[in-house]
Every structure is written in structure tokens, then in C-alpha cells.
Design a protein around this motif. Structure first.
Motif, PDB file in Angstrom:
ATOM      1  N   ASP A  21      -1.252 -10.120  -1.767  1.00 15.07           N
ATOM      2  CA  ASP A  21      -1.991  -9.025  -2.430  1.00 15.07           C
ATOM      3  C   ASP A  21      -2.361  -9.428  -3.854  1.00 15.07           C
ATOM      4  O   ASP A  21      -3.510  -9.305  -4.286  1.00 15.07           O
ATOM      5  CB  ASP A  21      -1.142  -7.757  -2.509  1.00 15.07           C
ATOM      6  CG  ASP A  21      -0.823  -7.225  -1.150  1.00 15.07           C
ATOM      7  OD1 ASP A  21       0.121  -7.761  -0.545  1.00 15.07           O
ATOM      8  OD2 ASP A  21      -1.513  -6.301  -0.699  1.00 15.07           O
ATOM      9  N   LEU A  22      -1.336  -9.908  -4.563  1.00 16.37           N
ATOM     10  CA  LEU A  22      -1.556 -10.285  -5.959  1.00 16.37           C
ATOM     11  C   LEU A  22      -2.472 -11.497  -6.051  1.00 16.37           C
ATOM     12  O   LEU A  22      -3.298 -11.581  -6.961  1.00 16.37           O
ATOM     13  CB  LEU A  22      -0.218 -10.594  -6.632  1.00 16.37           C
ATOM     14  CG  LEU A  22       0.636  -9.369  -6.906  1.00 16.37           C
ATOM     15  CD1 LEU A  22       1.959  -9.770  -7.516  1.00 16.37           C
ATOM     16  CD2 LEU A  22      -0.098  -8.441  -7.845  1.00 16.37           C
TER      17      LEU A  22
ATOM     18  N   ILE B 268     -10.219 -10.226  -9.414  1.00 16.74           N
ATOM     19  CA  ILE B 268     -10.335  -9.484 -10.672  1.00 16.74           C
ATOM     20  C   ILE B 268     -10.010 -10.383 -11.860  1.00 16.74           C
ATOM     21  O   ILE B 268     -10.774 -10.461 -12.822  1.00 16.74           O
ATOM     22  CB  ILE B 268      -9.409  -8.253 -10.661  1.00 16.74           C
ATOM     23  CG1 ILE B 268      -9.749  -7.373  -9.462  1.00 16.74           C
ATOM     24  CG2 ILE B 268      -9.571  -7.447 -11.935  1.00 16.74           C
ATOM     25  CD1 ILE B 268      -8.848  -6.202  -9.267  1.00 16.74           C
TER      26      ILE B 268
ATOM     27  N   THR C 297       0.828  -1.207   0.000  1.00 19.37           N
ATOM     28  CA  THR C 297       0.000   0.000   0.000  1.00 19.37           C
ATOM     29  C   THR C 297       0.862   1.258   0.000  1.00 19.37           C
ATOM     30  O   THR C 297       0.533   2.242  -0.669  1.00 19.37           O
ATOM     31  CB  THR C 297      -0.924   0.000   1.229  1.00 19.37           C
ATOM     32  OG1 THR C 297      -1.626  -1.229   1.279  1.00 19.37           O
ATOM     33  CG2 THR C 297      -1.912   1.135   1.157  1.00 19.37           C
TER      34      THR C 297
ATOM     35  N   ALA D 193     -12.933  -4.642  -6.143  1.00 16.71           N
ATOM     36  CA  ALA D 193     -13.325  -5.850  -6.868  1.00 16.71           C
ATOM     37  C   ALA D 193     -14.450  -6.567  -6.140  1.00 16.71           C
ATOM     38  O   ALA D 193     -15.381  -7.092  -6.769  1.00 16.71           O
ATOM     39  CB  ALA D 193     -12.130  -6.778  -7.028  1.00 16.71           C
TER      40      ALA D 193
ATOM     41  N   PHE E 284      -8.003  -1.764  -4.658  1.00 18.51           N
ATOM     42  CA  PHE E 284      -8.369  -2.544  -5.840  1.00 18.51           C
ATOM     43  C   PHE E 284      -9.076  -3.842  -5.433  1.00 18.51           C
ATOM     44  O   PHE E 284     -10.082  -4.224  -6.036  1.00 18.51           O
ATOM     45  CB  PHE E 284      -7.134  -2.843  -6.691  1.00 18.51           C
ATOM     46  CG  PHE E 284      -6.752  -1.677  -7.555  1.00 18.51           C
ATOM     47  CD1 PHE E 284      -7.315  -1.511  -8.804  1.00 18.51           C
ATOM     48  CD2 PHE E 284      -5.874  -0.722  -7.098  1.00 18.51           C
ATOM     49  CE1 PHE E 284      -7.002  -0.423  -9.580  1.00 18.51           C
ATOM     50  CE2 PHE E 284      -5.553   0.365  -7.872  1.00 18.51           C
ATOM     51  CZ  PHE E 284      -6.113   0.523  -9.116  1.00 18.51           C
ATOM     52  N   GLN E 285      -8.581  -4.497  -4.374  1.00 14.87           N
ATOM     53  CA  GLN E 285      -9.235  -5.721  -3.922  1.00 14.87           C
ATOM     54  C   GLN E 285     -10.619  -5.410  -3.374  1.00 14.87           C
ATOM     55  O   GLN E 285     -11.593  -6.121  -3.677  1.00 14.87           O
ATOM     56  CB  GLN E 285      -8.371  -6.399  -2.850  1.00 14.87           C
ATOM     57  CG  GLN E 285      -7.176  -7.140  -3.382  1.00 14.87           C
ATOM     58  CD  GLN E 285      -5.973  -6.236  -3.604  1.00 14.87           C
ATOM     59  OE1 GLN E 285      -6.077  -5.019  -3.499  1.00 14.87           O
ATOM     60  NE2 GLN E 285      -4.841  -6.816  -3.914  1.00 14.87           N
TER      61      GLN E 285
ATOM     62  N   ALA F  86      -5.969 -10.162  -5.664  1.00 12.14           N
ATOM     63  CA  ALA F  86      -6.399  -9.422  -6.847  1.00 12.14           C
ATOM     64  C   ALA F  86      -6.618 -10.361  -8.024  1.00 12.14           C
ATOM     65  O   ALA F  86      -7.581 -10.206  -8.781  1.00 12.14           O
ATOM     66  CB  ALA F  86      -5.364  -8.359  -7.205  1.00 12.14           C
ATOM     67  N   GLU F  87      -5.752 -11.370  -8.167  1.00 10.62           N
ATOM     68  CA  GLU F  87      -5.878 -12.308  -9.284  1.00 10.62           C
ATOM     69  C   GLU F  87      -7.164 -13.116  -9.163  1.00 10.62           C
ATOM     70  O   GLU F  87      -7.897 -13.276 -10.144  1.00 10.62           O
ATOM     71  CB  GLU F  87      -4.657 -13.241  -9.301  1.00 10.62           C
ATOM     72  CG  GLU F  87      -4.700 -14.327 -10.348  1.00 10.62           C
ATOM     73  CD  GLU F  87      -4.722 -13.780 -11.763  1.00 10.62           C
ATOM     74  OE1 GLU F  87      -3.985 -12.837 -12.033  1.00 10.62           O
ATOM     75  OE2 GLU F  87      -5.499 -14.311 -12.590  1.00 10.62           O
TER      76      GLU F  87
ATOM     77  N   THR G 149      -0.822   4.954  -9.648  1.00 13.69           N
ATOM     78  CA  THR G 149      -2.150   4.491  -9.251  1.00 13.69           C
ATOM     79  C   THR G 149      -3.223   5.443  -9.754  1.00 13.69           C
ATOM     80  O   THR G 149      -4.298   5.005 -10.185  1.00 13.69           O
ATOM     81  CB  THR G 149      -2.201   4.368  -7.725  1.00 13.69           C
ATOM     82  OG1 THR G 149      -1.076   3.623  -7.298  1.00 13.69           O
ATOM     83  CG2 THR G 149      -3.461   3.657  -7.282  1.00 13.69           C
TER      84      THR G 149
ATOM     85  N   THR H 141     -12.048   2.968  -3.857  1.00 11.91           N
ATOM     86  CA  THR H 141     -12.801   1.714  -3.715  1.00 11.91           C
ATOM     87  C   THR H 141     -14.207   1.871  -4.281  1.00 11.91           C
ATOM     88  O   THR H 141     -14.673   1.026  -5.059  1.00 11.91           O
ATOM     89  CB  THR H 141     -12.882   1.321  -2.234  1.00 11.91           C
ATOM     90  OG1 THR H 141     -11.575   1.157  -1.737  1.00 11.91           O
ATOM     91  CG2 THR H 141     -13.666   0.050  -2.045  1.00 11.91           C
TER      92      THR H 141
END
Lengths: 227, 95
Positions: free
Chosen positions: B54-55, B62, A55, A131, A127-128, B58-59, A66, A201
């Protein structure tokens, strides 16, 4: 007949590019561990306002990056909207699916909030969390809600632009105050990052759900809903 | 333990490569998208094994979830358009 472009220039170019790639891979594997960016960044994490290294890189050290990612997402949605009106949603769902969606959507929104908050010191982040919000919207769309739980178009426009707007305005405000674009003062960094991440978000969640609809949203969002 | 983990990594890598080939060579869009979603979920496992949670998050969310849903909807619309175009052509050909 030998065509010079197809039979000579392109193969030679591909061989050169391949050789360069192999050479750089060889250098990366065998090279000495000099001053890598990672160690420099890790050393400065305590100054960034958050304790999660990912972060701190995304929202502080490379905040510019970003901001532009959010702009890419926004322009992708504008591209989708330029295709015309959204097609009719999916068939109205059976009551058992409606019941499942009614249970899952609040849980998804709750986990998005958790993901946003936890991003400051553990894996997670805008981003998470966005999503997860987008997934809630996709779920609503699949269950037959025409606008995937999104507001009417004028408010939706505000929502999808919110991330870029808040991010850019924070940067500009800091610039006016004399700190430089997106250079957070140490005491305020944590709160500025939290504000930007919250706006991002909401914007990412709304953008992803709106992208799933595949066109401009209907004018009257309540008219097509099954609930 | 490390031997088991190495075996797991090897299996994961081989499955991933196999899935990639099958996804790319699949003729039917719907089938390709479903294989792509499976590929994304396994790739999330790879990120988790590389200690990048984290990845991995997200993977999974998303890459596999949302992209998969978007592509499934696109495949559905594309096939609908194709069949409706074929039907209208048939209607024109009919005497």
C-alpha cells in the motif's frame, strides 16, 4: 561572550530530546511484545466490512483520521486558490504527445477504478486511486489543456468538497440513527465504505489535479484547450 | 538467496542515504527536484521490501510522481520569476 539561550539552554534541550528519543527507541526494540494495537485490529478485521487490513483501519477503525486527512487536502487547495488565478498552462503539445495522452488518460482512469475496487481486499484504496486520477489531470495539463480536464469552477468546488461532505454526512446520519459518529452497522459497513471511498477518490483526484494548476481555474475551461 | 537480498537491501539503503545527501546539498532547484523523484522511487522499493505494498503504491504515485511534478512546476515558476525580475532590474539600470 556567552549568551545563555544560545550556548546553554538550546544545546541542553537538544541533548535531553535526543536522549529521550534514544531511550524510547531502546524500549521499543528491547521491550516485551505485549498487547500491541496491531493484533487487536487484525482480530477485528472480519467485522469491518472489508478484508484488507489497511482499508479496514483507514476507513473503519480510524475513519476520523481519514476524514481529517481529506479536510487537510481540501484546505491545502483553498490555500493554493487564495494565491490568485492559475498561470497560463504549458505550451500546446506536439501531435505525438497528444496521441500518447489520449491513450494514457483513459487507461489511468480505468486503473483508478480498479484500484478503488481492489482496495477492499488487496493493496489499493481511495488515496492510491485518487493519485492515479490526479496523474491523469497532470498529464492533460502538461499536454496543454488549460484546466487539466477539470470542469468549470462551480462544479469543481462541488467535486473537491465531495469527499469531506459524503464522509461527514455518513457519520452524522449514523449518529442520528443512534450508532455513533462513523460507527458503521456490520451489515452496511461494506457499502458505506465503498460509497465513502468512491467520493473520496473523486475528490482527491480533482484536488491533486487542481493543485497542479497552481491557482484558481479559468472561468471558461474550454476556451484554452488545444483539442 | 537471503545473502543476495541482504546485499540488495544494503545497496538500497546506502543509495537512498547518498541520494538524500545529494538532494539536500544540491544548489539548483531543478536538479534537487529530479534527485528527489529518484529518491521517492527508491523509497517505494524500500516499502515493497518491507512488505507494505500500500505504502509502496502511495509513495510511487504521490511521493515521487505528483509531488515531483508539483515541485518541478514550482521550480519552473520560481526561476521564471527570478529571471523576469532580473530582466526588469536590468531594464531599469539601463540608461
Amino acid at each position: 561572550m556567552i549568551r545563555p539561550l544560545e550556548h546553554i539552554v538550546i544545546p541542553i534541550g537538544l541533548i535531553v530530546v535526543g536522549g529521550l528519543l534514544g531511550w524510547s527507541f531502546f524500549l521499543a526494540v528491547t521491550g516485551e511484545a505485549g498487547d500491541r494495537l496491531a493484533s487487536v485490529a487484525l482480530a477485528r478485521v472480519p467485522d469491518s466490512g472489508v478484508s484488507n487490513p489497511v482499508t479496514s483501519v483507514l476507513l473503519n477503525f480510524r475513519a476520523y483520521d481519514t476524514l481529517l486527512e481529506l479536510a487537510v487536502l481540501l484546505s491545502a487547495l483553498l490555500g493554493i486558490w487564495s494565491l490568485g488565478a492559475a498561470g497560463p498552462g504549458f505550451q500546446p503539445a506536439a501531435s505525438i504527445l497528444d496521441g500518447m495522452v489520449a491513450g494514457f488518460v483513459p487507461l489511468l482512469i480505468l486503473s483508478a477504478g480498479y484500484m478503488l475496487w481492489v482496495g477492499a481486499y488487496a493493496p489499493g484504496g481511495a488515496f492510491q486511486a485518487g493519485a492515479l486520477l490526479g496523474a491523469a489531470g497532470v498529464m492533460l495539463a502538461l499536454a496543454g489543456h488549460r484546466n487539466a480536464g477539470l470542469p468549470c469552477e462551480s462544479r469543481l468546488r462541488l467535486l473537491v468538497a465531495l469527499g469531506v461532505f459524503v464522509f461527514a454526512m455518513t457519520g452524522l446520519l449514523l449518529m442520528v440513527l443512534g450508532d455513533g459518529f462513523l460507527t458503521y452497522p456490520p451489515g452496511l459497513a461494506k457499502w458505506l465504505i465503498l460509497i465513502i471511498e468512491t467520493a473520496a477518490t473523486l475528490a482527491i483526484g480533482a484536488t491533486l489535479a487542481a493543485a497542479y494548476l497552481g491557482g484558481r481555474p479559468a472561468a471558461h475551461p474550454t476556451s484554452g484547450e488545444t483539442a | 538467496m537471503t545473502v543476495l537480498l541482504t546485499l540488495f537491501d544494503l545497496l538500497l539503503t546506502l543509495t537512498l542515504l547518498g541520494l538524500a545527501v545529494v538532494t539536500l546539498t544540491s544548489h539548483e532547484p531543478r536538479r534537487a527536484v529530479i534527485l528527489f523523484i529518484a529518491f521517492g522511487l527508491l523509497l517505494a522499493l524500500v516499502w515493497a521490501r518491507l512488505r507494505a505494498p500500500d505504502l509502496a503504491l502511495a509513495e510511487a504515485a504521490i511521493g515521487a510522481g505528483l509531488s515531483g511534478a508539483l515541485m518541478l512546476a514550482a521550480a519552473r515558476r520560481a526561476s521564471g520569476r527570478k529571471t523576469s525580475a532580473a530582466q526588469s532590474r536590468d531594464a531599469e539600470d539601463a540608461p
